[in-house]
Motif scaffolding. Structure first.
Motif, PDB file in Angstrom:
ATOM      1  N   SER A   1     -71.031  18.359  18.831  1.00 31.08           N
ATOM      2  CA  SER A   1     -71.397  18.260  17.419  1.00 31.08           C
ATOM      3  C   SER A   1     -71.438  19.640  16.774  1.00 31.08           C
ATOM      4  O   SER A   1     -71.643  20.656  17.450  1.00 31.08           O
ATOM      5  CB  SER A   1     -72.767  17.591  17.268  1.00 31.08           C
ATOM      6  OG  SER A   1     -72.765  16.303  17.843  1.00 31.08           O
ATOM      7  N   GLY A   2     -71.257  19.655  15.463  1.00 29.03           N
ATOM      8  CA  GLY A   2     -71.346  20.909  14.735  1.00 29.03           C
ATOM      9  C   GLY A   2     -72.766  21.440  14.717  1.00 29.03           C
ATOM     10  O   GLY A   2     -73.741  20.682  14.722  1.00 29.03           O
TER      11      GLY A   2
ATOM     12  N   ASN B   1     -66.478  15.718   1.522  1.00 30.53           N
ATOM     13  CA  ASN B   1     -67.744  14.995   1.494  1.00 30.53           C
ATOM     14  C   ASN B   1     -67.973  14.378   0.126  1.00 30.53           C
ATOM     15  O   ASN B   1     -67.057  14.246  -0.666  1.00 30.53           O
ATOM     16  CB  ASN B   1     -68.884  15.957   1.870  1.00 30.53           C
ATOM     17  CG  ASN B   1     -70.007  15.271   2.611  1.00 30.53           C
ATOM     18  OD1 ASN B   1     -70.482  14.223   2.205  1.00 30.53           O
ATOM     19  ND2 ASN B   1     -70.425  15.867   3.715  1.00 30.53           N
TER      20      ASN B   1
ATOM     21  N   SER C   1     -61.624  11.866   5.789  1.00 34.32           N
ATOM     22  CA  SER C   1     -62.536  12.471   6.763  1.00 34.32           C
ATOM     23  C   SER C   1     -62.201  12.032   8.181  1.00 34.32           C
ATOM     24  O   SER C   1     -62.520  12.720   9.145  1.00 34.32           O
ATOM     25  CB  SER C   1     -63.983  12.108   6.434  1.00 34.32           C
ATOM     26  OG  SER C   1     -64.237  10.735   6.669  1.00 34.32           O
TER      27      SER C   1
ATOM     28  N   PHE D   1     -75.894  27.201   3.493  1.00 33.70           N
ATOM     29  CA  PHE D   1     -75.620  26.504   4.743  1.00 33.70           C
ATOM     30  C   PHE D   1     -76.884  26.454   5.588  1.00 33.70           C
ATOM     31  O   PHE D   1     -77.853  27.190   5.353  1.00 33.70           O
ATOM     32  CB  PHE D   1     -74.482  27.169   5.529  1.00 33.70           C
ATOM     33  CG  PHE D   1     -74.756  28.584   5.981  1.00 33.70           C
ATOM     34  CD1 PHE D   1     -75.491  28.840   7.135  1.00 33.70           C
ATOM     35  CD2 PHE D   1     -74.267  29.662   5.257  1.00 33.70           C
ATOM     36  CE1 PHE D   1     -75.741  30.143   7.554  1.00 33.70           C
ATOM     37  CE2 PHE D   1     -74.500  30.966   5.662  1.00 33.70           C
ATOM     38  CZ  PHE D   1     -75.241  31.203   6.816  1.00 33.70           C
TER      39      PHE D   1
ATOM     40  N   ILE E   1     -63.108  17.458   6.311  1.00 37.42           N
ATOM     41  CA  ILE E   1     -64.554  17.617   6.141  1.00 37.42           C
ATOM     42  C   ILE E   1     -64.967  17.390   4.689  1.00 37.42           C
ATOM     43  O   ILE E   1     -66.074  17.731   4.284  1.00 37.42           O
ATOM     44  CB  ILE E   1     -65.039  19.006   6.623  1.00 37.42           C
ATOM     45  CG1 ILE E   1     -64.317  20.137   5.875  1.00 37.42           C
ATOM     46  CG2 ILE E   1     -64.854  19.154   8.111  1.00 37.42           C
ATOM     47  CD1 ILE E   1     -64.845  21.510   6.218  1.00 37.42           C
TER      48      ILE E   1
ATOM     49  N   ALA F   1     -73.567  23.637   8.886  1.00 35.27           N
ATOM     50  CA  ALA F   1     -72.943  22.885   7.789  1.00 35.27           C
ATOM     51  C   ALA F   1     -73.337  23.519   6.467  1.00 35.27           C
ATOM     52  O   ALA F   1     -74.488  23.933   6.280  1.00 35.27           O
ATOM     53  CB  ALA F   1     -73.379  21.421   7.821  1.00 35.27           C
TER      54      ALA F   1
ATOM     55  N   TYR G   1     -68.806  25.285  14.706  1.00 36.93           N
ATOM     56  CA  TYR G   1     -68.863  24.714  16.053  1.00 36.93           C
ATOM     57  C   TYR G   1     -68.932  25.831  17.099  1.00 36.93           C
ATOM     58  O   TYR G   1     -68.367  26.909  16.919  1.00 36.93           O
ATOM     59  CB  TYR G   1     -67.624  23.859  16.322  1.00 36.93           C
ATOM     60  CG  TYR G   1     -67.433  22.750  15.311  1.00 36.93           C
ATOM     61  CD1 TYR G   1     -67.970  21.484  15.519  1.00 36.93           C
ATOM     62  CD2 TYR G   1     -66.720  22.983  14.124  1.00 36.93           C
ATOM     63  CE1 TYR G   1     -67.810  20.469  14.588  1.00 36.93           C
ATOM     64  CE2 TYR G   1     -66.557  21.972  13.186  1.00 36.93           C
ATOM     65  CZ  TYR G   1     -67.101  20.726  13.422  1.00 36.93           C
ATOM     66  OH  TYR G   1     -66.952  19.731  12.480  1.00 36.93           O
TER      67      TYR G   1
ATOM     68  N   ILE H   1     -66.405  23.708   1.307  1.00 38.18           N
ATOM     69  CA  ILE H   1     -67.299  23.019   2.222  1.00 38.18           C
ATOM     70  C   ILE H   1     -66.887  23.438   3.621  1.00 38.18           C
ATOM     71  O   ILE H   1     -65.691  23.603   3.890  1.00 38.18           O
ATOM     72  CB  ILE H   1     -67.224  21.488   2.019  1.00 38.18           C
ATOM     73  CG1 ILE H   1     -68.246  20.768   2.880  1.00 38.18           C
ATOM     74  CG2 ILE H   1     -65.832  20.956   2.233  1.00 38.18           C
ATOM     75  CD1 ILE H   1     -68.405  19.295   2.500  1.00 38.18           C
TER      76      ILE H   1
ATOM     77  N   ARG I   1     -67.905  23.690   8.131  1.00 34.85           N
ATOM     78  CA  ARG I   1     -68.631  23.236   9.317  1.00 34.85           C
ATOM     79  C   ARG I   1     -68.380  24.218  10.451  1.00 34.85           C
ATOM     80  O   ARG I   1     -67.253  24.699  10.620  1.00 34.85           O
ATOM     81  CB  ARG I   1     -68.159  21.841   9.752  1.00 34.85           C
ATOM     82  CG  ARG I   1     -68.372  20.752   8.727  1.00 34.85           C
ATOM     83  CD  ARG I   1     -69.837  20.358   8.622  1.00 34.85           C
ATOM     84  NE  ARG I   1     -70.020  19.256   7.689  1.00 34.85           N
ATOM     85  CZ  ARG I   1     -70.258  19.394   6.394  1.00 34.85           C
ATOM     86  NH1 ARG I   1     -70.301  20.622   5.872  1.00 34.85           N
ATOM     87  NH2 ARG I   1     -70.428  18.354   5.621  1.00 34.85           N
TER      88      ARG I   1
END
Length: 367
Positions: free
Chosen positions: A272-273, A253, A172, A296, A251, A276, A266, A262, A264
């Motif tokens: 920050s995202g 997890n 990550s 999500f 990413i 998610a 932006y 998975i 994310r």
């Protein structure tokens, strides 16, 4: 004239997202502000934060102000046999800040798709994530996509769970040297260590990354994950959503819950995202459910930071005198609003107000 982007308001953004999800057949899900505490304490590792606000109800039960919506949806999901339960939500959750400085009320809008998933259903969810970002960002966004199946497929040869967790953490962070050291300490084969290091450094559009993944995918699980990624990328290309998509395996997890794709999301101007999501079949099994699940959440509180950086409070300040005809003023404001502008009517210029233009109303329609 340039118009104010609608995504600067989290309330308007939330409304447009709900309209988007409803047009795709998702049904609204509503829940109470609180749930029995044991729902969350049994699934703390799924939560973003383990800190939970609790209180004792009048019947003596320990209740919690909800820190998460997905757990409640999964608990109550009843998809038809062979079908899907598709819901969207617009709810406040209560969590501590990333710095741990007190609790915040955070508005989330999102969706969940639970039941017998296939590639078409997964593609729809991924496409809706991209559409959500495009809607909020005025067309500019990035959607990073990875796959836990490919990562876990490579990690099958690693027996110790603690080592797997450390490798995931360094993956990550895109920390190839640390991955290499961990593999050496754990006695991982050189070939596998090289694959993990290469995977950590992969990032880019599907056309660039997919051919490299073909060299890294070893074993049935990893190859199956790669085939799924390729299928999803074809769907996104067909829908005209490939430009904002990037493949990224940093990413990755918690493998205890996430078992498939998975992702994310932006937006420009935000570090920050704001979105998610992913596939979480393992959570269903943990809660005694069958089938699969994907979904999500969009963190609308992040959009407040865009408002803070806004250059203007309103497009047009409409000034009118004490003798102006109220109906005429109202009609002039309506005409400006119909042009796509935000309008504030005032008799004097408010102190500190930032506007793109000032329009002075005069009788007879002249300004």
């Amino acid at each position: 004239m340039e118009q104010s982007p609608i995504w600067r308001s989290d309330e308007r953004g939330g409304l447009r997202l709900r309209e988007l999800y409803h047009r795709h057949g998702y049904q609204p899900y509503r829940m109470s502000k609180f749930e029995p505490y044991d729902l969350y304490v049994r699934n703390k590792s799924f939560l973003v934060s383990e800190n939970i606000l609790t209180f004792t109800d009048t019947d003596g039960r320990l209740m919690a102000l909800k820190p998460d919506v997905t757990l409640s949806i999964v608990k109550n999901a009843q998809p038809p046999a062979g079908g899907l339960d598709k819901v969207y939500y617009h709810e406040n959750v209560y969590r501590t800040t990333s710095a741990g400085l007190g609790f915040r009320e955070i508005m989330q809008t999102g969706l969940e798709c639970i039941g017998e998933l296939d590639l078409a259903a997964m593609g729809e969810v991924l496409a809706l994530a991209a559409e959500s970002l495009r809607l909020l960002g005025g067309g500019e966004y990035l959607l990073d996509l990875g796959h836990m199946g490919l990562v876990s497929g490579l990690l099958e040869q690693v027996r110790e769970e603690s080592v797997k967790e450390q490798l995931l953490m360094e993956l990550s962070r895109k920390n190839a040297p640390a991955l290499d050291r961990l593999c050496a300490q754990a006695g991982v084969e050189r070939e596998l260590a090289d694959r993990l290091c290469r995977l950590a450094q992969l990032y880019g559009p599907p056309a660039q990354v997919l051919p490299q993944l073909e060299e890294l995918a070893v074993g049935g699980r990893a190859k199956s994950a790669l085939a799924e990624l390729e299928g999803l990328c074809r769907i996104m290309e067909r829908l005209g959503l490939l430009d904002g998509l990037r493949l990224d395996f940093s990413i990755a997890n918690d493998m205890r819950y996430y078992n498939g794709i998975i992702f994310r999301g932006y937006l420009p101007g935000l570090a920050s995202g704001v979105l998610a999501g992913g596939r979480y079949d393992n959570l269903l099994r943990r809660m005694g459910k069958t089938g699969q699940a994907i979904g999500f959440a969009v963190y609308l509180d992040q959009l407040e930071r865009l408002d803070e950086g806004s250059e203007y409070d309103v497009d047009t300040l409409l000034l009118y005198g004490p003798e102006a005809d109220p109906a005429g003023v109202a009609a002039r404001a309506a005409s400006l609003i119909a042009q796509g502008k935000s309008v504030r009517m005032e008799r004097e210029i408010p102190q500190g107000l930032r506007c793109r233009e000032i329009v002075r109303f005069e009788e007879g329609g002249r300004d």
